[in-house]
Structure formats: structure tokens, C-alpha cells
Design an enzyme around this catalytic site. Structure first.
Site, PDB file in Angstrom:
ATOM      1  N   ASN A  16     -32.236  73.291  29.650  1.00 50.68           N
ATOM      2  CA  ASN A  16     -32.911  74.554  29.903  1.00 50.68           C
ATOM      3  C   ASN A  16     -34.424  74.361  29.834  1.00 50.68           C
ATOM      4  O   ASN A  16     -34.933  73.533  29.081  1.00 50.68           O
ATOM      5  CB  ASN A  16     -32.429  75.662  28.976  1.00 50.68           C
ATOM      6  N   ILE A  17     -35.116  75.125  30.667  1.00 44.90           N
ATOM      7  CA  ILE A  17     -36.572  75.086  30.734  1.00 44.90           C
ATOM      8  C   ILE A  17     -37.043  76.538  30.684  1.00 44.90           C
ATOM      9  O   ILE A  17     -36.884  77.268  31.661  1.00 44.90           O
ATOM     10  CB  ILE A  17     -37.060  74.403  32.026  1.00 44.90           C
ATOM     11  N   GLU A  18     -37.572  76.935  29.536  1.00 39.17           N
ATOM     12  CA  GLU A  18     -37.992  78.319  29.373  1.00 39.17           C
ATOM     13  C   GLU A  18     -39.378  78.565  29.949  1.00 39.17           C
ATOM     14  O   GLU A  18     -40.174  77.649  30.131  1.00 39.17           O
ATOM     15  CB  GLU A  18     -37.991  78.707  27.888  1.00 39.17           C
ATOM     16  N   GLU A  66     -27.206  74.318  33.226  1.00 40.55           N
ATOM     17  CA  GLU A  66     -26.148  74.168  34.220  1.00 40.55           C
ATOM     18  C   GLU A  66     -26.716  74.265  35.634  1.00 40.55           C
ATOM     19  O   GLU A  66     -26.335  73.505  36.518  1.00 40.55           O
ATOM     20  CB  GLU A  66     -25.070  75.253  34.034  1.00 40.55           C
ATOM     21  N   CYS A  95     -24.682  81.363  35.790  1.00 39.72           N
ATOM     22  CA  CYS A  95     -24.260  79.973  35.980  1.00 39.72           C
ATOM     23  C   CYS A  95     -22.801  79.894  36.425  1.00 39.72           C
ATOM     24  O   CYS A  95     -22.439  79.070  37.262  1.00 39.72           O
ATOM     25  CB  CYS A  95     -24.486  79.174  34.706  1.00 39.72           C
ATOM     26  N   CYS A 152     -23.489  81.037  31.205  1.00 36.95           N
ATOM     27  CA  CYS A 152     -23.690  82.481  31.339  1.00 36.95           C
ATOM     28  C   CYS A 152     -23.102  82.960  32.667  1.00 36.95           C
ATOM     29  O   CYS A 152     -22.654  82.160  33.489  1.00 36.95           O
ATOM     30  CB  CYS A 152     -25.182  82.816  31.270  1.00 36.95           C
TER      31      CYS A 152
END
Length: 129
Positions: A40-42, A53, A87, A84
Site C-alpha cells: 500500500n502507498i498512502e 492488491e 480490490c 477491500c
């Protein structure tokens, strides 16, 4: 599945999650056995964040893959995180309901099919009517 979980765990080390501190890694196995990973890349604007994903799927599709066998998902909390809804819908674009989804839970794993996690999905067949 142990190898796939390990690849997901390794991918989460690259996560950029300064706002939630909830790091996620994913490892996606294609039909030919190739594995693509993502983290993940916030972003300060949460809607622009990239899910692990989604990144793994994007890398695989960019490389020409369209058929997938399984995906493993882990988080820094090892809390059994599942993909989620967004995804799951993206996975549905390329996978049937039998796609294996393995989720990391401490020293164990939980296994699901995509159909279990997203029944009655929106698919290309729905759009053809």
C-alpha cells in the site's frame, strides 16, 4: 501457500503508510506461476492511496498476465486482513469466483474464494444485458 504469504510479508516492508501506520503487502500468483507483489502507498488525500492488491494486479497486467491462481494478503498487524471491496471488484475483472485468497493471521492463514468474499458481483456479463 507459505511462499506466497512470505512474498506478501516481504512486500509490506516497502509500504508507505505514514498516516494510518497500517502497512499491507500482497502477492499475486498468475496461472503460469509468476508472482507479482504490491504494497500500500498512502497519500494525504486518502482517496488517492494505492492498495497492495491493486498494485500487484497492475504490475501483472502490465506484464501481459490476465489469468490468476491465487493471492495472499498480509498486514503489519497480521490481523487476517482481506481485500477491500474495491480490490475484490478488480480481482473479479480477471478472475472467476474460485480464485484462492489467503489472509495472514498471526501464525495461521485463513483461506477464502473470491466468490465467498464477493458474491453476486458486477461482471462483464452483467454489462452485456
Amino acid at each position: 501457500m507459505d511462499e506466497l504469504i512470505e512474498r506478501a510479508r516481504k512486500a509490506l516492508r516497502s509500504s508507505y503508510a505514514p498516516y494510518s501506520a497500517y502497512r499491507v503487502g500482497a502477492a499475486l500468483r498468475t496461472a503460469d506461476g509468476t508472482v507479482f507483489t504490491g504494497c500500500n502507498i498512502e497519500n494525504a488525500n486518502y482517496s488517492n492511496s494505492v492498495h497492495a492488491e491493486e498494485l500487484a494486479i497492475s504490475k501483472a497486467v502490465e506484464d501481459g498476465h490476465r489469468e490468476f491462481e491465487s493471492i495472499a494478503v498480509t498486514s503489519s498487524k497480521r490481523d487476517g486482513v482481506t481485500p477491500c471491496g474495491m480490490c475484490r471488484q478488480t480481482l473479479t475483472e480477471f478472475c472467476d469466483e474460485e480464485l484462492q485468497i489467503v489472509c495472514d493471521e498471526d501464525d495461521a492463514v485463513a483461506a477464502y474464494t473470491l466468490g465467498e468474499l464477493l458474491p453476486n458481483t458486477i461482471s462483464s456479463e452483467n454489462l452485456e444485458d
